[in-house]
Design an enzyme around this catalytic site. Sequence first.
Site, PDB file in Angstrom:
ATOM      1  N   ARG B 256     -67.626 -50.766 -26.915  1.00  0.00           N
ATOM      2  CA  ARG B 256     -66.614 -49.974 -27.384  1.00  0.00           C
ATOM      3  C   ARG B 256     -65.965 -50.690 -28.461  1.00  0.00           C
ATOM      4  O   ARG B 256     -64.894 -51.389 -28.039  1.00  0.00           O
ATOM      5  CB  ARG B 256     -66.110 -49.273 -26.249  1.00  0.00           C
ATOM      6  CG  ARG B 256     -64.955 -48.120 -26.536  1.00  0.00           C
ATOM      7  CD  ARG B 256     -64.018 -48.003 -25.297  1.00  0.00           C
ATOM      8  NE  ARG B 256     -62.760 -48.681 -25.459  1.00  0.00           N
ATOM      9  CZ  ARG B 256     -62.103 -49.384 -24.297  1.00  0.00           C
ATOM     10  NH1 ARG B 256     -62.497 -49.069 -23.166  1.00  0.00           N
ATOM     11  NH2 ARG B 256     -61.023 -50.059 -24.640  1.00  0.00           N
ATOM     12  N   HIS B 260     -60.163 -47.200 -25.806  1.00  0.00           N
ATOM     13  CA  HIS B 260     -60.711 -46.069 -24.935  1.00  0.00           C
ATOM     14  C   HIS B 260     -60.454 -44.662 -25.318  1.00  0.00           C
ATOM     15  O   HIS B 260     -61.400 -43.892 -25.577  1.00  0.00           O
ATOM     16  CB  HIS B 260     -60.253 -46.362 -23.603  1.00  0.00           C
ATOM     17  CG  HIS B 260     -60.494 -45.023 -22.653  1.00  0.00           C
ATOM     18  ND1 HIS B 260     -61.766 -44.693 -22.105  1.00  0.00           N
ATOM     19  CD2 HIS B 260     -59.809 -44.149 -22.046  1.00  0.00           C
ATOM     20  CE1 HIS B 260     -61.516 -43.837 -21.433  1.00  0.00           C
ATOM     21  NE2 HIS B 260     -60.381 -43.348 -21.117  1.00  0.00           N
ATOM     22  N   TYR B 269     -55.678 -56.225 -22.512  1.00  0.00           N
ATOM     23  CA  TYR B 269     -56.765 -56.542 -21.600  1.00  0.00           C
ATOM     24  C   TYR B 269     -58.033 -57.270 -22.131  1.00  0.00           C
ATOM     25  O   TYR B 269     -58.653 -57.632 -21.262  1.00  0.00           O
ATOM     26  CB  TYR B 269     -57.031 -55.572 -20.504  1.00  0.00           C
ATOM     27  CG  TYR B 269     -57.489 -54.158 -21.249  1.00  0.00           C
ATOM     28  CD1 TYR B 269     -58.809 -53.828 -21.633  1.00  0.00           C
ATOM     29  CD2 TYR B 269     -56.515 -53.170 -21.485  1.00  0.00           C
ATOM     30  CE1 TYR B 269     -59.256 -52.937 -22.256  1.00  0.00           C
ATOM     31  CE2 TYR B 269     -56.961 -51.772 -22.062  1.00  0.00           C
ATOM     32  CZ  TYR B 269     -58.370 -51.684 -22.323  1.00  0.00           C
ATOM     33  OH  TYR B 269     -58.945 -50.723 -22.832  1.00  0.00           O
TER      34      TYR B 269
END
Lengths: 458, 363
Positions: B256, B260, B269
């Site tokens: 990815r 998200h 993160y």
Amino acid sequence: MATEILMPALSPTMEEGTLAKWLVKEGDTVASGDIMAEIETDKATMEFEAVDEGVIGKILIEEGTEGVKVNTPIAVLLEEGEDADAVPESKSEEAAPAAEEETPKEEDKAPARAADPVPSANVEPDYPEGTEMKTQTVREALRDAMAEEMRRDDSVFLMGEEVAEYQGAYKISQGMLDEFGGKRVIDTPITEHGFAGVAVGASFGGLRPIVEFMTFNFAMQAIDQIINSAAKTLYMSGGQMGAPMVFRGPNGAAARVGAQHSHDYAAWYAQVPGLKVVMPYSAADYKGLMKTAIRDPNPVIFLENEILYGRSGDVPDLEDFTIPFGKARIWREGDDVTIVSFGIGMQYALEAADKLAEEGISAEVVDLRTLRPIDYDTLLASVMKTNRCVTVEEGFPVASIGNHLSATIMEKAFDYLDAPVINCTGKDVPMPYAANLEKHALVTTDEVIEAVKQVTYR
Amino acid sequence: MTAYLSWPDPKFEPHEALAPDGTLLEDDEIDIGTLEQIYKTMLCARRFDERLLKLQRQGALGTFAPIKGQEAAQIGAAACLREDDWLVPSFRETGAALWRGADMADLLVTLAGWNAGNDLPEGARTLPDTVPVASQLPIAAGIAHAGRLRGEDAIVMACFGDGATSEGDFHEALNFAGVLEAPVVFLCQNNGWAISTPRARQTASQTLAQKAHAYGIPAAQVDGNDALAVMQVTQEAVALARDKGQPAMIEALTYRMEVHTTADDPTRYRDEGEVEEWQDRDPIERVRKLLVARSQLDDAMQEALEEEIRDRIDAAWKEAKDRISRLEETPGTAMFDHIFAEPTAPLRRQRKEFSDQEEAAND
């Protein structure tokens, strides 16, 4: 023409943010895709890109400003050669302060409502007078209904735990495997969410599944498929992809099966738009309503009752007997009070009515039969006649069907009421396992009689 | 070691066909025509994704899940489907939808917050997005099973991510498909991250593919950034499903590259260095290099293609804005449409009460 650049909403819930940093200054030329600023929300820091080409005419909000409301103009974008003082075309109407909103005029506050037409009871009989009847148990009536529909339409099939070889955990599907074979009477692995989802998919794919839950208590594992997939997909697909299917099985308390096997989910399912909810009492209603449920092009929750499975009743001996949804049945007529119930609650309602008659109180007993849609007209017409109402169900008292009926009666027939409506329900406790406690936890005929005496001031 | 307990022994070698520099790893017969089509759709999907992100940042669109980096995994797989096969997406399959002919204006209208963009065309066999994670998987098994009962040979491709394999639905769907012999190709796009949860924290299994074996279903791992490899593996799975009613699972290893969803900030993160490493494995660049070597694709054609895509996206957004401005006139009573196949009496009453109140307010 000059345009305002507005504080963007970087997520649907964002109301304001910090304009952390400007990466352009007045006079800079920007092209689509250039990063103009960094904006901080409580969740993240995001880069803010230009969509249109132009020259930054004015920066209206300085960097470092906190609490900038979404849609507030933060800069003015000029077209090539335009003056920095050009008046921008305002796009920020939505950001206009709320104070400017017109104060509602007195008469707007309570919009005049056209008087509701006076409801009349739907008294059309379910079958022609003189129809021959046969005595059947609820169990047999259900099986016949499913089998008749499966003969009629080969896209109908039954799936669930133990429905085929074992003939049903409660022997509802007796003989069906023999007649229809393993392709249409399907034993599933023990996976409620799985087979509810598979059935939803089968309904999208052009079949009409009947899903048997061994009990609706187990359907809790499948609730996402029932609510989010079955009930909502037609709406979300603009009417293109519906889920014509039936979820059925015993619901509510049986006898001594404890808290995790005794829950009445009537009010839960009745709350969900997109579902139809049926909860019959008599054998004839089980048959006629099940056949209608299978033909209905929408997902239907069919709430049965284990104790009623073995009860017998007269079922019309007709080739094709169906009962429309949304049509209550008046079991007995009366003048002093309306007792309204559905499913096994009817047994308390009818027993109470018999005993009350001995004391000279004439109760009208209404069986809703379907909880979505509800036949409000028949109920309201009855209450307008008797001026008093008691609701009866086994489920919990908070946000019960009775609560909803009371509210509706208050809204639509307040002036007809001679007493507050009383809801007789189960107690607000998980079903106790001990027999003596279980009896206390369920609604009783005596409680219904007591409630009727209260509303009739006897 | 253990005496009696045996350990999982997943023998998966991710299948690869195309090296990151665009050279073929084996002397395969390749269908250049299809790869050209895939390339065009991947490029279009990337540019569309970029535009969506810009429009979202401008407040014109709601939250959405970008696909950047996953174009080969989903378009390479969708390219193996027939028109009458079903595609059951999660919520990150814009690329597969575009391959299946989804209208960009429709997608824009939906993302701008209008149900109308989601209206399926009659007979559509691409389902709308599913937001609850993995709940589309048992449904996919059901659609496949229904198809078999109806005597069709259409199959179903069900899409999901690495995170979905932790949901019960995933396991129930695989189990069902195995038992019922439902022709489903379970396409897992393992993009490394379930929002902020890395793959390593998702499951102690060494691979996701091996989970299929527990249900008696064949499985493969494939380099998900390699469109050719994805196609080769998917073709095998589709054939098995169509001819034998045998479900299969494909774990496409991809990444990815973006957030998200647009409500997420991965810099909190994940190490940006990781994203950069995957940049070198870009799925689109790889096919471009192959096509430059094996087809007519050159700089001039590339430029023309970019321009054509830009024009198509511009036109789609223009059309979408137009439709949205008309949709803003939609009467409030539209919210009562399509709750049931036929409105019930209480629903009709509700609609009437609402419109009476509206009228009274407008008087």
